[in-house]
Scaffold this motif. Structure first.
Motif: not given
Length: 138
Positions: A45-55, A102-106
């Motif tokens: 679901a595009r409106d509730s998806t977030m990607v978190h990237l960390v180095l 990388a983590q993908v949350y929905s």
């Protein structure tokens, strides 16, 4: 008159020395860019998806990792998803070990994640790095 002039000169010299000492460790902006891709097709679901990237710098002893850069990408239009992490080049040491996560949350739930190991070269980290995310437990 010689006394105030000497004090001003001493203060000026001290400030110049302090500034020159700080100049050796100034921020050196660098970028790590790439794409986050899905290991398997998945409808999010595009409106509730977030990607978190960390180095992370994972070179330290004791298992602790130091955060070098972080980016949040909300409402991604599609995957593969481009990213551009900015970090301080002076924090990178040749042959040390780094990690891109990388983590993908929905809908507020962690669904996918991926980890990519990086080793610094003599000139720093590679300029581009792609990462693939998989469902938890895979």
């Amino acid at each position: 008159m010689p006394q105030p002039y000497a004090a001003k000169t001493l203060i000026s010299c001290t400030l110049a020395l302090l500034l020159s000492a700080c100049a050796g460790s100034h921020y050196q902006p660098q970028s790590l860019s790439g794409q986050v891709s899905l290991a398997q097709p998945l409808k999010l679901a595009r409106d509730s998806t977030m990607v978190h990237l960390v180095l992370l710098d994972v070179s330290g002893s004791g298992g602790g990792a130091a955060l070098l850069a972080e980016q949040f990408l909300a409402k991604p239009a599609q995957f593969p998803l481009g990213f551009d992490l900015r970090y301080d080049q002076s924090a990178i040491s040749a042959n040390d070990h780094y990690q891109l996560n990388a983590q993908v949350y929905s809908e507020g739930e962690l669904l996918l994640q991926g980890t990519q190991a990086l080793t610094a070269l003599p000139h720093g980290l590679p300029a581009t790095q792609n990462i693939e995310v998989r469902a938890l437990g895979q």
